[in-house]
Design a protein around this motif. Structure first.
Motif, mmCIF file in Angstrom:
data_model
loop_
_atom_site.group_PDB
_atom_site.id
_atom_site.type_symbol
_atom_site.label_atom_id
_atom_site.label_comp_id
_atom_site.label_asym_id
_atom_site.label_seq_id
_atom_site.Cartn_x
_atom_site.Cartn_y
_atom_site.Cartn_z
ATOM 1 N N MET A 1 -0.611 21.525 32.621
ATOM 2 C CA MET A 1 -0.232 22.886 32.217
ATOM 3 C C MET A 1 0.016 22.920 30.725
ATOM 4 N N SER A 2 -0.595 23.914 30.069
ATOM 5 C CA SER A 2 -0.477 24.008 28.613
ATOM 6 C C SER A 2 0.938 24.381 28.226
ATOM 7 N N ASP A 3 1.244 24.125 26.955
ATOM 8 C CA ASP A 3 2.579 24.455 26.451
ATOM 9 C C ASP A 3 2.836 25.964 26.518
ATOM 10 N N GLN A 4 1.806 26.754 26.196
ATOM 11 C CA GLN A 4 1.953 28.211 26.223
ATOM 12 C C GLN A 4 2.250 28.707 27.639
ATOM 13 N N LYS A 5 1.600 28.087 28.573
ATOM 14 C CA LYS A 5 1.794 28.448 29.969
ATOM 15 C C LYS A 5 3.217 28.096 30.428
ATOM 16 N N LYS A 6 3.680 26.930 29.984
ATOM 17 C CA LYS A 6 5.035 26.512 30.338
ATOM 18 C C LYS A 6 6.083 27.451 29.732
ATOM 19 N N LYS A 7 5.833 27.802 28.492
ATOM 20 C CA LYS A 7 6.778 28.708 27.820
ATOM 21 C C LYS A 7 6.830 30.072 28.510
ATOM 22 N N THR A 8 5.668 30.566 28.896
ATOM 23 C CA THR A 8 5.622 31.878 29.550
ATOM 24 C C THR A 8 6.317 31.827 30.904
ATOM 25 N N LYS A 9 6.069 30.751 31.656
ATOM 26 C CA LYS A 9 6.721 30.618 32.963
ATOM 27 C C LYS A 9 8.238 30.486 32.807
ATOM 28 N N LEU A 10 8.648 29.720 31.798
ATOM 29 C CA LEU A 10 10.081 29.555 31.545
ATOM 30 C C LEU A 10 10.726 30.908 31.186
ATOM 31 N N PHE A 11 10.015 31.684 30.397
ATOM 32 C CA PHE A 11 10.519 33.010 30.034
ATOM 33 C C PHE A 11 10.698 33.875 31.283
#
Length: 495
Positions: A1-11
């Motif tokens: 999972m990309s960093d952007q994807k992780k950040k969005t999911k965390l948000f």
């Protein structure tokens, strides 16, 4: 999972937690504050009282008015005391969410009774607080009234004098009586001077029964002496009436000693009498209880001042009648707690009486329908927030934690809740005319300045709803963005 994807999911996950907290706050708000509360205030000022006085005169006043002690005397005393100021009276009623929910399964009558019982404490506290705050106004107004009433009673209620003059003057007796009063110096100012000793004594440190009786005897002697020396009718008074100042004094003292209106030091005072008026007044002010209108002026109108064989008993009896005019037996109240407890008992009896009144069935029905409507509205709001809370919890364990927020935004609050933020809403002439039966009355004269304040626990849900609506734009963007990322990943895996 990309960093952007992780950040969005965390948000999204953090947002879900925050939104879940908002849901809990919105639902809790319905239970920590009254579901609906309305408080109405009425401003009593000089123009209103003057209009009321004119209305009383147009309607003929009371039977005591011919003797100079009509209700207009009380109004005049209040006008003089208020001056250019005003007094604000208020009252309110509220209903809780649990109370509304219970009303759904209750009968019309039981729902109405429950509503009144829920408000009994606040009603009592409002009444007691306002009466205590107006204590000095009451004392001052009562002092003014007693001065006016005493003067009028001494000057105008000389039934024996009137009867004597009627016997000799025939139809010309009214003018003859006025001439007699002028010759004997029984004008308003003189009469107030005669009673000033008692009034001032009651207003300052208080007086014993002996002191009041001595003052009363002095008034008795003065009136008799002036009557017997009248050049035209003095001889008639001497022949007809027995002079007994000591008997008059003793009857007054006996009446005072048995009245129960002394304080713990055996003193009569305006301050202590105000306590008794407050006590009897708040116990008799409830709708449906018997209030003896004009009791004081009727009693004063019946008093005879000139001595006669039965004068002592008459004065004694009439003054005893004043202390028992109220339908409620009143004992001196030690403190507010006793007043509050007795008023609560009175209010409970009033509520029980309403419940047995078949004429109230239409009122029971109307109030119950309103309560059910409010209950269902609140249930819809709560369910909307609960739905989102459950949905957020479930979605947090799914691959895509994003959820749509529109259900509580649409159904979890109401714009009417923001009326809570308005401190005072004045009922102007146009709004008051909308109330059945009020428009016609308003056209007849001055109407009081009415204001009301509406508050509801729904304000919390409304604020949460607006915040969620605004935040929803950011959240929806991130949700769609994450959904697109998931779709892109799925497409690449299939390729």
């Amino acid at each position: 999972m990309s960093d952007q994807k992780k950040k969005t999911k965390l948000f999204l996950l953090i947002s879900n937690a925050v939104v879940a907290l908002v849901c809990i706050v919105a639902m809790t708000g319905f239970f920590v504050m009254p579901a609906a509360k309305m408080r109405v205030s009425v401003k009593i000022d000089r123009p209103l009282l003057e209009s009321l006085r004119e209305d009383v005169k147009k309607r003929g006043g009371s039977e005591g008015e011919d003797n100079g002690i009509g209700p207009d005397v009380i109004i005049d005393s209040l006008i003089e005391e208020i001056g250019e100021g005003s007094v604000v009276l208020y009252g309110g009623i509220s209903v809780t969410t649990p109370g509304l929910l219970r009303s759904i399964g209750a009968s019309h009558k039981q729902a109405f009774v429950n509503l009144l019982e829920e408000n009994s404490d606040s009603i009592v506290n409002d009444v007691v607080t306002q009466l205590e705050n107006s204590r000095q106004l009451l004392i001052n107004t009562m002092t003014r009234f007693i001065k006016k009433a005493s003067s009028a009673a001494i000057q105008n209620n000389f039934e024996d004098i009137k009867n004597t003059i009627k016997e000799r003057a025939g139809s010309a007796w009214p003018q003859e009586f006025d001439d007699f009063c002028e010759r004997s110096g029984m004008d308003d100012e003189t009469m107030q001077e005669l009673s000033s000793g008692i009034i001032e004594g009651l207003s300052t440190d208080g007086m014993t029964s002996d002191e009041i009786a001595d003052e009363a005897k002095g008034i008795y002697v003065t009136v008799y002496d002036r009557a017997k020396t009248d050049p035209k009718y003095g001889g008639d008074f001497l022949d007809k009436y027995e002079y007994d100042p000591d008997g008059f004094r003793n009857s007054v003292k006996e009446m005072l000693d048995e009245s129960g209106l002394q304080d713990e030091n055996g003193l009569f005072s305006m301050d202590f009498l105000a306590d008794q008026i407050i006590m009897s007044g708040i116990l008799d002010m409830l709708p449906g209880t018997e209030i003896v209108e004009g009791a004081i002026q009727d009693e004063l109108s019946s008093m005879s001042v000139l001595p006669q064989p039965s004068v002592s008993l008459d004065v004694f009896g009439h003054l005893t009648g004043i202390s028992s005019a109220s339908s409620t037996s009143v004992a001196p109240a030690k403190d507010n707690s006793e007043i509050i407890n007795r008023l609560k008992e009175k209010l409970s009896g009033y509520i029980r009486g309403l419940a047995d009144n078949k004429d109230m069935n239409d009122v029971f029905f109307s109030v119950h329908i309103i309560m059910i409507s409010l209950a269902l509205t609140i249930l819809i709001h709560i369910i909307a927030w609960l739905y989102l809370l459950i949905k957020l919890f479930v979605k947090s364990f799914r691959p895509n934690p994003g959820a749509t927020l529109w259900v509580p935004v649409a159904f979890g609050w109401s714009f009417i809740s923001f009326i809570t933020l308005i401190p005072r809403i004045r009922m102007n002439y146009g709004l008051l005319k909308l109330i059945p039966g009020v428009g016609e009355e308003l056209s007849k004269g001055t109407y009081p300045e009415l204001t009301f304040r509406f508050a509801t626990s729904g304000i919390i849900a409304a604020i949460c709803g607006v915040a969620l609506f605004i935040f929803g734009f950011v959240y929806a963007h991130q949700r769609r963005k994450y959904k697109a990322m998931l779709s892109g990943s799925s497409g690449r895996e299939q390729a």
